[in-house]
Design a protein around this motif. Structure first.
Motif, PDB file in Angstrom:
ATOM      1  N   GLU A 124       0.822  -1.224   0.000  1.00  0.00           N
ATOM      2  CA  GLU A 124       0.000   0.000   0.000  1.00  0.00           C
ATOM      3  C   GLU A 124       0.853   1.271   0.000  1.00  0.00           C
ATOM      4  O   GLU A 124       0.311   2.373   0.072  1.00  0.00           O
ATOM      5  CB  GLU A 124      -0.912   0.023   1.241  1.00  0.00           C
ATOM      6  CG  GLU A 124      -1.903  -1.125   1.271  1.00  0.00           C
ATOM      7  CD  GLU A 124      -2.495  -1.355   2.671  1.00  0.00           C
ATOM      8  OE1 GLU A 124      -3.579  -1.951   2.742  1.00  0.00           O
ATOM      9  OE2 GLU A 124      -1.875  -0.964   3.683  1.00  0.00           O
ATOM     10  N   ALA A 125       2.170   1.119  -0.044  1.00  0.00           N
ATOM     11  CA  ALA A 125       3.125   2.233  -0.163  1.00  0.00           C
ATOM     12  C   ALA A 125       3.379   3.000   1.133  1.00  0.00           C
ATOM     13  O   ALA A 125       3.790   4.149   1.109  1.00  0.00           O
ATOM     14  CB  ALA A 125       2.752   3.189  -1.299  1.00  0.00           C
ATOM     15  N   TRP A 126       3.163   2.352   2.273  1.00  0.00           N
ATOM     16  CA  TRP A 126       3.693   2.894   3.529  1.00  0.00           C
ATOM     17  C   TRP A 126       4.827   1.965   3.974  1.00  0.00           C
ATOM     18  O   TRP A 126       4.925   0.812   3.515  1.00  0.00           O
ATOM     19  CB  TRP A 126       2.630   3.014   4.629  1.00  0.00           C
ATOM     20  CG  TRP A 126       1.835   1.779   4.936  1.00  0.00           C
ATOM     21  CD1 TRP A 126       0.627   1.429   4.416  1.00  0.00           C
ATOM     22  CD2 TRP A 126       2.195   0.702   5.833  1.00  0.00           C
ATOM     23  NE1 TRP A 126       0.209   0.217   4.914  1.00  0.00           N
ATOM     24  CE2 TRP A 126       1.146  -0.251   5.788  1.00  0.00           C
ATOM     25  CE3 TRP A 126       3.292   0.449   6.658  1.00  0.00           C
ATOM     26  CZ2 TRP A 126       1.179  -1.438   6.546  1.00  0.00           C
ATOM     27  CZ3 TRP A 126       3.316  -0.733   7.409  1.00  0.00           C
ATOM     28  CH2 TRP A 126       2.265  -1.648   7.343  1.00  0.00           C
ATOM     29  N   SER A 127       5.688   2.504   4.817  1.00  0.00           N
ATOM     30  CA  SER A 127       6.818   1.681   5.260  1.00  0.00           C
ATOM     31  C   SER A 127       7.177   2.012   6.703  1.00  0.00           C
ATOM     32  O   SER A 127       6.754   3.033   7.248  1.00  0.00           O
ATOM     33  CB  SER A 127       8.025   1.891   4.352  1.00  0.00           C
ATOM     34  OG  SER A 127       8.511   3.212   4.455  1.00  0.00           O
ATOM     35  N   MET A 128       7.952   1.113   7.296  1.00  0.00           N
ATOM     36  CA  MET A 128       8.460   1.319   8.659  1.00  0.00           C
ATOM     37  C   MET A 128       9.859   0.729   8.716  1.00  0.00           C
ATOM     38  O   MET A 128      10.290   0.036   7.789  1.00  0.00           O
ATOM     39  CB  MET A 128       7.605   0.572   9.692  1.00  0.00           C
ATOM     40  CG  MET A 128       6.190   1.043   9.821  1.00  0.00           C
ATOM     41  SD  MET A 128       5.526   0.573  11.443  1.00  0.00           S
ATOM     42  CE  MET A 128       3.786   0.501  11.028  1.00  0.00           C
ATOM     43  N   VAL A 129      10.533   0.980   9.819  1.00  0.00           N
ATOM     44  CA  VAL A 129      11.772   0.270  10.146  1.00  0.00           C
ATOM     45  C   VAL A 129      11.500  -0.437  11.466  1.00  0.00           C
ATOM     46  O   VAL A 129      11.117   0.205  12.451  1.00  0.00           O
ATOM     47  CB  VAL A 129      12.964   1.244  10.270  1.00  0.00           C
ATOM     48  CG1 VAL A 129      14.210   0.507  10.727  1.00  0.00           C
ATOM     49  CG2 VAL A 129      13.206   1.950   8.934  1.00  0.00           C
ATOM     50  N   ILE A 130      11.668  -1.764  11.464  1.00  0.00           N
ATOM     51  CA  ILE A 130      11.214  -2.554  12.620  1.00  0.00           C
ATOM     52  C   ILE A 130      12.361  -3.393  13.188  1.00  0.00           C
ATOM     53  O   ILE A 130      12.996  -4.157  12.453  1.00  0.00           O
ATOM     54  CB  ILE A 130      10.035  -3.478  12.213  1.00  0.00           C
ATOM     55  CG1 ILE A 130       8.900  -2.629  11.599  1.00  0.00           C
ATOM     56  CG2 ILE A 130       9.535  -4.277  13.424  1.00  0.00           C
ATOM     57  CD1 ILE A 130       7.660  -3.407  11.215  1.00  0.00           C
ATOM     58  N   PRO A 131      12.635  -3.241  14.488  1.00  0.00           N
ATOM     59  CA  PRO A 131      13.654  -4.080  15.117  1.00  0.00           C
ATOM     60  C   PRO A 131      13.057  -5.416  15.575  1.00  0.00           C
ATOM     61  O   PRO A 131      12.576  -5.552  16.692  1.00  0.00           O
ATOM     62  CB  PRO A 131      14.126  -3.233  16.308  1.00  0.00           C
ATOM     63  CG  PRO A 131      12.979  -2.342  16.643  1.00  0.00           C
ATOM     64  CD  PRO A 131      12.070  -2.251  15.432  1.00  0.00           C
ATOM     65  N   TRP A 132      13.086  -6.367  14.663  1.00  0.00           N
ATOM     66  CA  TRP A 132      12.529  -7.691  14.969  1.00  0.00           C
ATOM     67  C   TRP A 132      13.508  -8.481  15.822  1.00  0.00           C
ATOM     68  O   TRP A 132      14.728  -8.287  15.724  1.00  0.00           O
ATOM     69  CB  TRP A 132      12.309  -8.504  13.685  1.00  0.00           C
ATOM     70  CG  TRP A 132      11.454  -7.881  12.640  1.00  0.00           C
ATOM     71  CD1 TRP A 132      11.882  -7.336  11.461  1.00  0.00           C
ATOM     72  CD2 TRP A 132      10.022  -7.779  12.622  1.00  0.00           C
ATOM     73  NE1 TRP A 132      10.807  -6.889  10.730  1.00  0.00           N
ATOM     74  CE2 TRP A 132       9.659  -7.147  11.417  1.00  0.00           C
ATOM     75  CE3 TRP A 132       9.021  -8.158  13.521  1.00  0.00           C
ATOM     76  CZ2 TRP A 132       8.331  -6.887  11.073  1.00  0.00           C
ATOM     77  CZ3 TRP A 132       7.705  -7.894  13.189  1.00  0.00           C
ATOM     78  CH2 TRP A 132       7.369  -7.273  11.983  1.00  0.00           C
ATOM     79  N   ASN A 133      13.001  -9.428  16.569  1.00  0.00           N
ATOM     80  CA  ASN A 133      13.810 -10.511  17.132  1.00  0.00           C
ATOM     81  C   ASN A 133      13.279 -11.774  16.488  1.00  0.00           C
ATOM     82  O   ASN A 133      12.066 -11.948  16.375  1.00  0.00           O
ATOM     83  CB  ASN A 133      13.649 -10.600  18.656  1.00  0.00           C
ATOM     84  CG  ASN A 133      13.807  -9.244  19.309  1.00  0.00           C
ATOM     85  OD1 ASN A 133      12.826  -8.585  19.633  1.00  0.00           O
ATOM     86  ND2 ASN A 133      15.044  -8.822  19.461  1.00  0.00           N
ATOM     87  N   GLY A 134      14.193 -12.607  16.059  1.00  0.00           N
ATOM     88  CA  GLY A 134      13.725 -13.820  15.405  1.00  0.00           C
ATOM     89  C   GLY A 134      14.879 -14.729  15.046  1.00  0.00           C
ATOM     90  O   GLY A 134      16.029 -14.465  15.400  1.00  0.00           O
ATOM     91  N   PHE A 135      14.533 -15.810  14.362  1.00  0.00           N
ATOM     92  CA  PHE A 135      15.562 -16.771  13.943  1.00  0.00           C
ATOM     93  C   PHE A 135      15.434 -16.989  12.436  1.00  0.00           C
ATOM     94  O   PHE A 135      14.384 -16.687  11.852  1.00  0.00           O
ATOM     95  CB  PHE A 135      15.432 -18.091  14.710  1.00  0.00           C
ATOM     96  CG  PHE A 135      14.062 -18.728  14.633  1.00  0.00           C
ATOM     97  CD1 PHE A 135      13.725 -19.557  13.565  1.00  0.00           C
ATOM     98  CD2 PHE A 135      13.108 -18.498  15.623  1.00  0.00           C
ATOM     99  CE1 PHE A 135      12.460 -20.149  13.490  1.00  0.00           C
ATOM    100  CE2 PHE A 135      11.839 -19.085  15.549  1.00  0.00           C
ATOM    101  CZ  PHE A 135      11.524 -19.910  14.482  1.00  0.00           C
ATOM    102  N   GLU A 136      16.501 -17.479  11.848  1.00  0.00           N
ATOM    103  CA  GLU A 136      16.452 -17.692  10.403  1.00  0.00           C
ATOM    104  C   GLU A 136      15.529 -18.868  10.102  1.00  0.00           C
ATOM    105  O   GLU A 136      15.634 -19.939  10.701  1.00  0.00           O
ATOM    106  CB  GLU A 136      17.859 -17.931   9.855  1.00  0.00           C
ATOM    107  CG  GLU A 136      18.695 -16.655   9.945  1.00  0.00           C
ATOM    108  CD  GLU A 136      20.094 -16.777   9.362  1.00  0.00           C
ATOM    109  OE1 GLU A 136      20.412 -17.821   8.749  1.00  0.00           O
ATOM    110  OE2 GLU A 136      20.866 -15.808   9.533  1.00  0.00           O
ATOM    111  N   LEU A 137      14.646 -18.652   9.134  1.00  0.00           N
ATOM    112  CA  LEU A 137      13.721 -19.719   8.736  1.00  0.00           C
ATOM    113  C   LEU A 137      14.503 -20.961   8.304  1.00  0.00           C
ATOM    114  O   LEU A 137      14.072 -22.089   8.556  1.00  0.00           O
ATOM    115  CB  LEU A 137      12.813 -19.228   7.600  1.00  0.00           C
ATOM    116  CG  LEU A 137      11.870 -20.265   7.013  1.00  0.00           C
ATOM    117  CD1 LEU A 137      10.874 -20.767   8.058  1.00  0.00           C
ATOM    118  CD2 LEU A 137      11.138 -19.701   5.797  1.00  0.00           C
ATOM    119  N   ALA A 138      15.654 -20.760   7.677  1.00  0.00           N
ATOM    120  CA  ALA A 138      16.457 -21.900   7.221  1.00  0.00           C
ATOM    121  C   ALA A 138      16.757 -22.862   8.365  1.00  0.00           C
ATOM    122  O   ALA A 138      16.745 -24.088   8.185  1.00  0.00           O
ATOM    123  CB  ALA A 138      17.765 -21.398   6.598  1.00  0.00           C
TER     124      ALA A 138
END
Ligand code: MTE
Length: 304
Positions: A124-138
């Motif tokens: 929809e042409a909005w954006s953010m910068v997000i500090p995720w915590n997570g693990f690699e899907l691989a």
């Protein structure tokens, strides 16, 4: 639900040598320190993290798309509290060596959580910068053991209309589903996010576990996942099913391929205020160095 980090590393484990020897253990270690409230470096910067200023917690958790809870941007924050996220299991099946139901706890015990500060660009042409915590899907797919004939990964969100009122309406053919080519799924930028700003990921952002594919439009980043299937056929994807002319299977961020109803050349960074200047959208959302090679030889205007 406390945020679950794999590592119980203490401060003394997190020496500069270890940073070099084991970058990922260091991430988990510093994450655990934050979770435990111990002063120290908040999170080590991942090589994949942007240095751009992240959006605030309030922006990230109050401006959402999660149609299971309604179509308004503030609906998920208002209604997603109704979702029970514990216990939670993910059925991993199809072309894997170890198919079965994996509990969220067992997954987290086996994974290494790190921080990834990613740009996030909605179609929809909005954006953010997000500090995720997570693990690699691989890492998760390797845990299940991907078989040689597998070419794609299909994902599904849970169906529970008692808790997700939007599923009583036909906004989307439920379950919400998405898919990636196997090489996209195995790319180190592709993560399963379980937290934001070091806290458990809130329900409105896809608790307890959601995909994040930062070089693709946000709708590929499917939330609250309960099923992952390795397959040799291109999986169904919700928005592509609803309107294939507007939403392709790949949906890589591409400023040169407009949506039929609006330009994708620029975007509005959420939080900048309505008068803020739009910023140019970058090819592959700025991750071209990492991912352009995945699409070599493909016509991206056709495979949009
Ligand atoms: N996943 C599910 N299950 N249902 C949804 O409606 N919306 C998608 C994606 N994942 C959606 C979903 C869209 S359109 C976007 S832009 C992102 O989630 C929004 O993620 P955010 O709310 O965490 O910013």
């Amino acid at each position: 639900m406390a945020h679950r980090f794999k590592s119980d590393l203490t401060w003394s484990d997190v020496t500069p040598e270890n940073v070099f020897l084991n970058r990922r253990a260091f991430m988990a270690g510093s994450a655990a320190m934050v979770a435990g409230g111990i002063a120290g470096p908040a999170f080590a910067a991942s090589n994949y993290s942007t240095k751009e200023e992240p959006n605030t917690w309030d922006e990230i958790t109050n401006y959402n798309n999660f149609y299971e809870f309604g179509t308004g941007k503030s609906d998920p924050a208002e209604y997603a509290g109704a979702l029970t996220t514990s216990p939670w299991k993910v059925e991993i099946g199809g072309m894997v060596d170890k198919p079965g139901d994996y509990s969220f706890e067992d997954i987290m015990a086996a994974m290494t959580v790190e921080e990834r500060i990613y740009r996030f660009r909605c179609v929809e042409a909005w954006s953010m910068v997000i500090p995720w915590n997570g693990f690699e899907l691989a890492d998760l797919l390797n845990m299940a053991g991907v078989q040689s004939g597998a070419k794609y990964v299909a994902f599904e969100t849970l169906v529970r209309p008692e808790e997700m009122w939007g599923q009583k309406r036909n906004f989307v053919p439920w379950p919400y589903r998405e898919g990636l080519r196997l090489d996209e799924a195995m790319h180190p930028l592709t993560i399963m996010a379980t937290g934001i700003y070091g806290k458990d990921i809130p329900n409105q952002n896809g608790a307890p576990m959601r995909l994040v594919v930062p070089w693709k439009y946000g709708f590929k980043s499917i939330k609250s996942i309960v099923k992952i299937t390795l397959t040799d056929k291109q999986p169904e994807a919700s928005w592509n099913m609803i309107q294939p002319r507007e939403y392709g299977f790949y949906s890589n961020v591409n400023p040169e391929v407009d949506h039929p109803r609006w330009s994708q050349a620029s975007e509005r960074r959420v939080g900048g205020g309505l008068l803020a200047k739009r910023i140019p959208t970058q090819m592959f959302n700025g991750y071209a160095d990492e991912v352009a090679g995945l699409y070599e030889g493909m016509d991206l205007t056709k495979n949009f």
